[in-house]
Design an enzyme around this catalytic site. Structure first.
Site, PDB file in Angstrom:
ATOM      1  N   GLN A  67       0.828  -1.204   0.000  1.00 51.82           N
ATOM      2  CA  GLN A  67       0.000   0.000   0.000  1.00 51.82           C
ATOM      3  C   GLN A  67       0.866   1.260   0.000  1.00 51.82           C
ATOM      4  O   GLN A  67       0.345   2.358  -0.129  1.00 51.82           O
ATOM      5  CB  GLN A  67      -0.907   0.016   1.239  1.00 51.82           C
ATOM      6  CG  GLN A  67      -1.903  -1.131   1.291  1.00 51.82           C
ATOM      7  CD  GLN A  67      -2.763  -1.146   2.538  1.00 51.82           C
ATOM      8  OE1 GLN A  67      -3.038  -2.218   3.059  1.00 51.82           O
ATOM      9  NE2 GLN A  67      -3.218   0.006   3.034  1.00 51.82           N
ATOM     10  N   ARG A 114      -8.615  -1.219   8.426  1.00 49.63           N
ATOM     11  CA  ARG A 114      -9.514  -0.055   8.280  1.00 49.63           C
ATOM     12  C   ARG A 114      -9.648   0.714   9.587  1.00 49.63           C
ATOM     13  O   ARG A 114     -10.699   0.722  10.210  1.00 49.63           O
ATOM     14  CB  ARG A 114     -10.870  -0.539   7.794  1.00 49.63           C
ATOM     15  CG  ARG A 114     -10.957  -0.415   6.274  1.00 49.63           C
ATOM     16  CD  ARG A 114     -12.265  -0.835   5.759  1.00 49.63           C
ATOM     17  NE  ARG A 114     -12.683   0.008   4.647  1.00 49.63           N
ATOM     18  CZ  ARG A 114     -13.655  -0.312   3.828  1.00 49.63           C
ATOM     19  NH1 ARG A 114     -14.316  -1.410   3.978  1.00 49.63           N
ATOM     20  NH2 ARG A 114     -13.985   0.490   2.857  1.00 49.63           N
ATOM     21  N   CYS A 115      -8.585   1.371   9.963  1.00 50.83           N
ATOM     22  CA  CYS A 115      -8.521   1.840  11.334  1.00 50.83           C
ATOM     23  C   CYS A 115      -7.892   3.202  11.551  1.00 50.83           C
ATOM     24  O   CYS A 115      -7.995   3.723  12.641  1.00 50.83           O
ATOM     25  CB  CYS A 115      -7.704   0.838  12.133  1.00 50.83           C
ATOM     26  SG  CYS A 115      -6.064   0.679  11.421  1.00 50.83           S
ATOM     27  N   GLU A 175     -12.584   4.629   5.927  1.00 52.76           N
ATOM     28  CA  GLU A 175     -12.643   3.782   7.115  1.00 52.76           C
ATOM     29  C   GLU A 175     -13.818   4.100   8.040  1.00 52.76           C
ATOM     30  O   GLU A 175     -13.989   3.421   9.064  1.00 52.76           O
ATOM     31  CB  GLU A 175     -11.328   3.912   7.900  1.00 52.76           C
ATOM     32  CG  GLU A 175     -10.151   3.401   7.097  1.00 52.76           C
ATOM     33  CD  GLU A 175      -8.828   3.890   7.646  1.00 52.76           C
ATOM     34  OE1 GLU A 175      -7.926   3.070   7.821  1.00 52.76           O
ATOM     35  OE2 GLU A 175      -8.698   5.086   7.886  1.00 52.76           O
TER      36      GLU A 175
HETATM   37  N1  MCN Z   1     -13.925   9.673  -1.850  1.00 52.12           N
HETATM   38  C1  MCN Z   1     -14.843  10.524  -2.420  1.00 52.12           C
HETATM   39  N2  MCN Z   1     -15.210  11.673  -1.751  1.00 52.12           N
HETATM   40  C2  MCN Z   1     -14.734  11.957  -0.518  1.00 52.12           C
HETATM   41  C3  MCN Z   1     -13.816  11.066   0.084  1.00 52.12           C
HETATM   42  C4  MCN Z   1     -13.415   9.932  -0.619  1.00 52.12           C
HETATM   43  O1  MCN Z   1     -15.323  10.261  -3.518  1.00 52.12           O
HETATM   44  N3  MCN Z   1     -15.116  13.061   0.129  1.00 52.12           N
HETATM   45  C5  MCN Z   1     -13.456   8.492  -2.580  1.00 52.12           C
HETATM   46  C6  MCN Z   1     -11.968   8.615  -2.899  1.00 52.12           C
HETATM   47  O2  MCN Z   1     -11.731   9.324  -4.053  1.00 52.12           O
HETATM   48  C7  MCN Z   1     -11.529   7.179  -2.965  1.00 52.12           C
HETATM   49  C8  MCN Z   1     -12.409   6.504  -1.920  1.00 52.12           C
HETATM   50  O3  MCN Z   1     -13.542   7.356  -1.752  1.00 52.12           O
HETATM   51  O4  MCN Z   1     -11.763   6.656  -4.247  1.00 52.12           O
HETATM   52  C9  MCN Z   1     -11.696   6.346  -0.560  1.00 52.12           C
HETATM   53  O5  MCN Z   1     -11.062   7.540  -0.272  1.00 52.12           O
HETATM   54  P1  MCN Z   1     -10.291   7.897   1.088  1.00 52.12           P
HETATM   55  O6  MCN Z   1     -11.260   8.088   2.172  1.00 52.12           O
HETATM   56  O7  MCN Z   1      -9.365   9.001   0.768  1.00 52.12           O
HETATM   57  O8  MCN Z   1      -9.466   6.588   1.449  1.00 52.12           O
HETATM   58  P2  MCN Z   1      -8.158   6.007   0.720  1.00 52.12           P
HETATM   59  O9  MCN Z   1      -8.318   6.108  -0.723  1.00 52.12           O
HETATM   60  O10 MCN Z   1      -6.933   6.540   1.355  1.00 52.12           O
HETATM   61  O11 MCN Z   1      -8.328   4.480   1.066  1.00 52.12           O
HETATM   62  C10 MCN Z   1      -7.830   3.949   2.264  1.00 52.12           C
HETATM   63  C11 MCN Z   1      -8.922   3.286   3.082  1.00 52.12           C
HETATM   64  C12 MCN Z   1      -8.286   2.388   4.068  1.00 52.12           C
HETATM   65  S1  MCN Z   1      -7.116   3.036   5.090  1.00 52.12           S
HETATM   66  C13 MCN Z   1      -8.582   1.061   4.106  1.00 52.12           C
HETATM   67  S2  MCN Z   1      -7.850   0.130   5.326  1.00 52.12           S
HETATM   68  C14 MCN Z   1      -9.474   0.476   3.149  1.00 52.12           C
HETATM   69  C15 MCN Z   1     -10.406   1.460   2.552  1.00 52.12           C
HETATM   70  O12 MCN Z   1      -9.815   2.603   2.209  1.00 52.12           O
HETATM   71  N4  MCN Z   1      -9.072  -0.548   2.372  1.00 52.12           N
HETATM   72  C16 MCN Z   1      -9.816  -0.868   1.263  1.00 52.12           C
HETATM   73  N5  MCN Z   1     -11.299   0.980   1.666  1.00 52.12           N
HETATM   74  C17 MCN Z   1     -10.977  -0.107   0.907  1.00 52.12           C
HETATM   75  N6  MCN Z   1     -11.735  -0.460  -0.155  1.00 52.12           N
HETATM   76  C18 MCN Z   1     -11.343  -1.497  -0.928  1.00 52.12           C
HETATM   77  N7  MCN Z   1     -12.104  -1.825  -1.989  1.00 52.12           N
HETATM   78  N8  MCN Z   1     -10.211  -2.209  -0.677  1.00 52.12           N
HETATM   79  C19 MCN Z   1      -9.444  -1.932   0.403  1.00 52.12           C
HETATM   80  O13 MCN Z   1      -8.330  -2.604   0.627  1.00 52.12           O
HETATM   81 CU1  CUM Z   2      -5.464   0.883   9.467  1.00 55.23          CU
HETATM   82  S1  CUM Z   2      -5.924  -0.091   7.811  1.00 55.23           S
HETATM   83 MO1  CUM Z   2      -5.992   1.317   6.372  1.00 55.23          MO
HETATM   84  O1  CUM Z   2      -5.341   2.542   7.314  1.00 55.23           O
HETATM   85  O2  CUM Z   2      -4.802   0.837   5.363  1.00 55.23           O
END
Ligand code: MCN
Ligand code: CUM
Length: 801
Positions: free
Chosen positions: A229, A376-377, A746
Site C-alpha cells: 500500500q 480499516r482503522c 474507514e
Molecule cells: N472519496 C470521495 N469523496 C470523498 C472522500 C473519498 O469520492 N469526500 C473516494 C476517494 O476518491 C476514494 C475513496 O472514496 O476513491 C476512498 O477515499 P479515502 O477516504 O481518501 O481513502 P483512501 O483512498 O486513502 O483508502 C484507504 C482506506 C483504508 S485506510 C482502508 S484500510 C481500506 C479502505 O480505504 N481498504 C480498502 N477501503 C478499501 N476499499 C477497498 N475496496 N479495498 C481496500 O483494501
Molecule cells: Cu489501518 S488499515 Mo488502512 O489505514 O490501510
C-alpha cells in the site's frame, strides 16, 4: 489559432465526470473481465519460486536447523536460513514503530507462524516439499498469549534479543490532563465505569501478500513487484536495510486484491525474496497462502479498556478516563506516526464537548503475530471510537438519559468550531446534531422506542444502538506526523498531452478504493478536462512522485489535495497561454470550467484543450514548452468526517441469535467526489464491521496455537448473512482541503461495530447486561441472557494503574 466565435454553452460538470458525478469505476472494466494484473499474474523469464517455512510453535529456542534433506529434492535451488541472513546483516529489520523484527529466526521463534527458513525451487510445489524436508529442533518455552500472562512476575522474557528489555512491556504512553480530570471526577454526580475488550481481528484481503523480486546483476537494478500500500516507503526501507542505492531500486505495486491495512508493513517474505533473487540471479516469486496470511501478517486491535465517565445529573459529561492495555505480539510493528505509541487512540471523544480527559496506555509483547495497526482503522481510531461509543452508551444508561438525547447534550455544537478535543486535537467543521436528527428520522427513533417497550412486555427482545463519532483522517501535517522520520505529505504529478488528454500519477496506491475513477474527477473539476480523458497510474516508484501511500484514509485528504493543487498549477500556466492566444493581458482573461475567455468579450475564448496544444505548438516567447505540474502537499490539519449510525436488532432469547432489523448510516465526509464510490466504501466497511461484531474470531489457545487461521474458522460474511444498509448523507465541506473533501474509507468500520454491540446490549438491558464482547456469538449472547451478567471473551483487564 482557433478562438470560438459564439460563446459555447458552459460545460456540465457532472457530464464530464467532475465532482459529484457517480461515474462507474473505470478499473472494474479490467477487474470484472479477469484482466487485472495481480502479483501472481507477474511472470518473468527464468523465474524461481519461494516458500516460507513457518514455526509450528509459539515460543521456543532454535537448537538446530538441518536443511540437507531439502537440498536433496530435485528442483530445490537454494535454502535460506536466519544464519545466512545474519551473515549479511539481514536477520533483523526495523519495524515502522522503531522496534526490530526477525526476518528469519536465528535465536528463538516468538509466535506460531514466524518465518524460520525459505526454500527457492523451480516451482512452488517443490519449494513447499523442500520446506517440509527441513528439520528444525526446538526447545519449547512457555508461551504468553495475553497481556495478563505477559505481566506476571514469573513470565518468560519474550524479547531477550534486546539488551535493554527486562520485562514484556513494549511501551507506556500517557496523554491528557490528569490533574483536572481527577478534579472533575471528584465533583461528578455520577461516574460510569466499563471494562471492554476489542478482540484481535484480521484484515482479509482476497489476495494475500506476495512479491516477485528481480535483481539484474548486469545493471545493478533491483525491481520488486509486491503487494504494498506504500511502495515508496518500501523503497526507502530496502535502501536502508539492504544498503542498496535507492535509484537502483524500483518497487512496483500492481493491482492489489484489497489491502485493508494488511499491505502496509514490510514483511519478511518480501525481504527474503529480494535476497533470494540476488543470490540466484533469477527472479524469485513468493506468494503467501491464506493460513500464512492469517497467522503471520498485521492483525488489528486486541486492546483492553477500562473506561470511566464523570457526569452531572443532567447528563453533561465533565471528564473521561481511559486505561488501555494492548497486545502487540512478538514485535512492536505497528504502522503509525512515530510520536504516538498507541496510534491515535486519543482521538476518542473528539466529537463530544468534554473539558478534560486522560489516557494511560501500556502495550505488551506476547507470543502472537506482530501487527497492531491494520484493518480499516486510521491508527487505532477504530478502537478509540468503539470504546468511546460503548462508554457513551453505558454512561447514558447509568445517568438514566435516552441514548439519542445524551448524545445531543454532549456532541459539539455547530457554532463551536474550531473545537479543541479533550486530548488536544483541533476539529474544524461538522453538523453533528443534524446528522443525528437525519438518522433518528430515518430509523423512526421515537416509534421504535415505543415498539420496543411493547415488545418487551411480550417477551420479545428488541434493541437499538447508536454510534456517533468524528475521526481523524488524512495524516498528516509535517509538524506532527512522520513515519520513521519521513514527513507524511503526499504528491501528484499531472501531465497534459498536446491533444488535451492527460496522465496523472500520485504517491498514493489504490487497493480497490477507486482512485483511477475518482482522481480524474478532481482534475475535471479544476480544468474541465473530461474525466475519461485522464488516465491514472499509481504504485511504480520509478514513475510516481514520492508519497507515503494509501492507509488511514489519507489519499483524498492528502494525495487528492495534491491532485487539485497540481491541476491548479496547470491552469495557471494555461492562463498565460490563453492570454497569448487571445492577445490580451493575463488580467483580462477569465476562467470558466474548461475554457478561458476575454473578460469583456466572453464569446472570445480558448478551451483548455486548445491551450494544451499551444503549450507544445504555439507557446508564448520565453515560456517553457509543455503543460505539466507536480505538487507535494503538506496538509494543514487532519480531516474530520462524521458518522451517525443507527442499528436495530431482535434477539432470539432461546438461542442468543441476533438479527439486524435495520441499519441506517448517516455519513458526512465533506464534499463528495463520487457518491457511488463512497457508498461502496461505506457498504463494504459496514459489512466488515458486522463481521467483527457477529462472527469473526481469531484467538489463541493456551499453547499459543492460532485458532482462526483459515476461512473455515475465521468467517467472512457473504451476501446471504449481510444485512441491508440504508445510507444517508450530510455535507459539511472541510475548510482547509482544496476541494472541501474529507476522508471516508474507514468511517464505517470505525463507527460500525459499536452500533451493533450497543443494539444488542440495549435489547438485553432488562436483564441487567451492560456488555458483551465481540464477536457477539450466539453462545455469548445466550450466556448473558441466562446468567443476567456481562459476558467477556477476554482475560481480566489490569485496572491498578
Ligand atoms: N472519496 C470521495 N469523496 C470523498 C472522500 C473519498 O469520492 N469526500 C473516494 C476517494 O476518491 C476514494 C475513496 O472514496 O476513491 C476512498 O477515499 P479515502 O477516504 O481518501 O481513502 P483512501 O483512498 O486513502 O483508502 C484507504 C482506506 C483504508 S485506510 C482502508 S484500510 C481500506 C479502505 O480505504 N481498504 C480498502 N477501503 C478499501 N476499499 C477497498 N475496496 N479495498 C481496500 O483494501
Ligand atoms: Cu489501518 S488499515 Mo488502512 O489505514 O490501510
Amino acid at each position: 489559432m482557433t478562438t470560438t466565435q459564439d460563446r459555447p454553452a458552459p460545460l456540465d460538470e457532472i457530464k464530464i465526470g467532475g465532482l459529484g458525478s457517480s461515474r462507474r469505476r473505470v478499473e472494474d472494466n479490467r477487474f470484472i473481465r479477469g484482466r487485472g494484473n495481480y502479483i501472481d499474474d507477474v511472470v518473468l523469464p527464468g523465474m524461481l519460486h519461494m516458500e516460507i517455512l513457518r514455526s509450528p510453535i509459539a515460543h521456543g529456542r532454535i537448537k538446530s536447523i538441518d536443511v540437507s534433506k531439502a537440498y536433496a529434492i530435485p528442483g530445490v535451488r537454494l535454502v535460506i536460513t536466519g544464519e545466512m541472513m545474519a551473515t549479511r546483516n539481514l536477520a533483523w529489520m526495523p519495524t515502522l514503530s522503531y522496534d526490530t523484527q526477525a526476518v528469519l529466526a536465528t535465536d528463538k521463534v516468538r509466535f506460531q507462524g514466524q518465518e524460520v527458513a525459505a526454500v527457492i525451487a523451480d516451482d512452488p510445489y517443490i519449494a513447499k516439499d523442500g520446506c517440509e524436508a527441513i528439520v528444525v529442533d526446538y526447545e519449547q518455552l512457555p508461551p504468553i498469549v495475553n497481556p495478563t500472562q505477559a505481566q506476571a512476575a514469573d513470565a518468560p522474557l519474550i524479547r531477550d534479543d534486546k539488551e535493554s528489555q527486562a520485562d514484556n512491556v513494549c511501551f507506556t504512553w500517557q496523554v491528557g490532563d490528569k490533574e483536572n480530570t481527577e478534579k472533575a471526577f471528584a465533583q461528578a454526580d455520577v461516574v460510569s465505569k466499563i471494562d471492554l475488550h476489542y478482540p484481535r481481528t484480521h484484515p482479509s484481503p482476497l489476495e494475500c501478500c506476495g512479491s516477485v523480486a528481480d535483481f539484474d546483476r548486469a545493471t545493478g537494478k533491483l525491481t520488486v513487484y509486491m503487494t504494498s500500500q506504500a511502495p515508496h516507503i518500501v523503497r526507502a526501507a530496502v535502501a536502508l536495510i539492504a544498503e542498496l542505492p535507492e535509484h537502483m531500486i524500483r518497487i512496483i505495486s500492481p493491482d492489489l486484491g484489497g489491502g485493508f491495512g494488511n499491505k502496509v508493513p514490510v514483511y519478511p517474505g518480501y525481504v527474503v525474496s529480494i535476497l533470494a533473487s540476488i543470490l540466484t540471479e533469477r527472479p524469485v516469486k513468493w506468494i503467501e497462502d491464506r493460513t500464512g496470511n492469517l497467522i503471520s501478517t498485521g492483525f488489528g486491535r486486541d486492546v483492553y479498556l477500562h473506561g470511566e465517565v464523570a457526569m452531572r445529573n443532567d447528563g453533561k459529561i465533565l471528564a473521561v478516563k481511559m486505561n488501555t492495555v494492548s497486545d502487540h505480539g512478538a514485535f512492536y510493528a505497528d504502522a503509525q506516526p512515530s510520536k504516538f505509541k498507541i496510534g491515535l487512540m486519543h482521538s476518542a471523544f473528539a466529537a463530544y464537548d468534554i473539558p478534560y480527559a486522560y489516557l494511560d496506555s501500556i502495550g505488551y509483547y506476547t507470543n502472537k503475530a506482530p501487527g497492531g495497526v491494520a484493518y480499516r482503522c486510521s491508527f487505532r481510531v477504530t478502537e478509540a471510537m468503539f470504546f468511546q461509543e460503548r462508554m457513551i452508551h453505558a454512561a447514558a444508561d447509568d445517568v438514566g438519559i435516552d441514548q439519542a438525547e445524551f448524545r445531543r447534550i454532549n456532541l459539539v455544537k455547530d457554532d463551536d468550531f474550531p473545537h479543541r478535543t479533550p486530548y488536544g486535537f483541533l476539529t474544524d467543521s461538522g453538523q453533528y446534531e443534524k446528522c443525528l436528527r437525519v438518522g433518528m428520522e430515518a430509523i423512526g427513533y421515537d416509534q421504535f422506542r415505543r415498539d420496543q417497550e411493547e415488545a418487551r412486555k411480550r417477551g420479545r427482545l428488541l434493541g437499538l444502538g447508536i454510534s456517533t463519532m468524528t475521526e481523524p483522517l488524512g495524516a498528516g501535517n509535517s509538524r506532527e506526523y512522520d513515519i520513521l522520520g519521513i514527513k507524511m505529505f503526499d504528491s501528484a504529478e499531472l501531465r497534459v498531452h498536446m491533444t488535451g488528454k492527460a496522465i496523472l500519477r500520485t504517491g498514493a496506491k489504490t487497493q480497490g478504493q477507486g482512485h483511477e475513477t475518482t482522481w480524474p474527477q478532481i482534475v475535471a473539476h479544476e480544468l474541465g478536462i473530461p474525466a475519461e480523458d485522464i488516465v491514472v497510474e499509481e504504485g511504480d516508484t520509478d514513475t510516481a512522485p514520492f508519497g507515503m501511500g494509501t492507509y488511514a484514509s489519507r489519499s483524498t485528504p492528502v494525495a487528492g489535495a495534491a491532485v487539485a493543487m497540481a491541476a491548479r498549477k496547470v491552469r495557471a500556466k494555461a492562463r498565460k497561454i490563453a492570454a497569448h492566444l487571445l492577445e490580451v493581458s493575463e488580467e483580462d482573461v477569465e476562467w470558466e470550467l474548461g475554457r478561458f475567455h476575454v473578460r469583456s468579450a466572453p464569446e472570445r475564448g480558448v478551451t483548455i484543450q486548445e491551450c494544451a496544444m499551444a503549450a507544445y505548438a504555439n507557446m508564448p516567447d520565453g515560456m517553457e514548452p509543455g503543460l505539466e505540474a507536480t505538487s507535494y502537499y503538506d496538509p494543514p490539519n487532519l480531516t474530520w468526517p462524521f458518522a451517525a449510525y443507527f442499528c436495530t436488532v431482535e434477539i432470539d432469547p432461546a438461542t442468543g441469535v441476533w438479527d439486524v432489523l435495520r441499519f441506517v448510516a448517516v455519513d458526512d465526509c465533506g464534499v463528495r467526489i463520487n457518491p457511488l464510490v463512497i457508498e461502496g466504501q461505506i457498504m463494504g466497511g459496514l459489512t466488515e464491521a458486522y463481521a467483527m461484531a457477529n462472527m469473526q474470531f481469531i484467538t489463541f489457545d493456551v499453547d499459543g496455537n492460532c485458532i482462526g487461521s483459515n476461512f473455515m474458522d475465521f468467517l467472512l460474511p457473504t451476501a446471504w448473512e449481510t444485512p441491508g444498509w440504508e445510507l444517508h448523507e450530510v455535507v459539511t465541506p472541510c475548510p482547509h482541503h482544496p476541494i472541501g473533501a474529507k476522508g471516508v474509507g474507514e468511517c464505517a468500520t470505525v463507527a460500525g461495530p459499536a452500533a451493533f454491540v450497543n443494539a444488542v446490549v440495549d435489547a438485553l438491558k432488562p436483564y441487567g447486561v451492560r456488555n458483551i464482547d465481540m464477536p457477539m456469538l450466539p453462545d455469548r449472547v445466550y450466556e448473558a441472557i441466562t446468567t443476567r451478567s456481562d459476558v467477556s471473551g477476554a482475560p481480566p483487564v489490569r485496572t491498578d494503574r
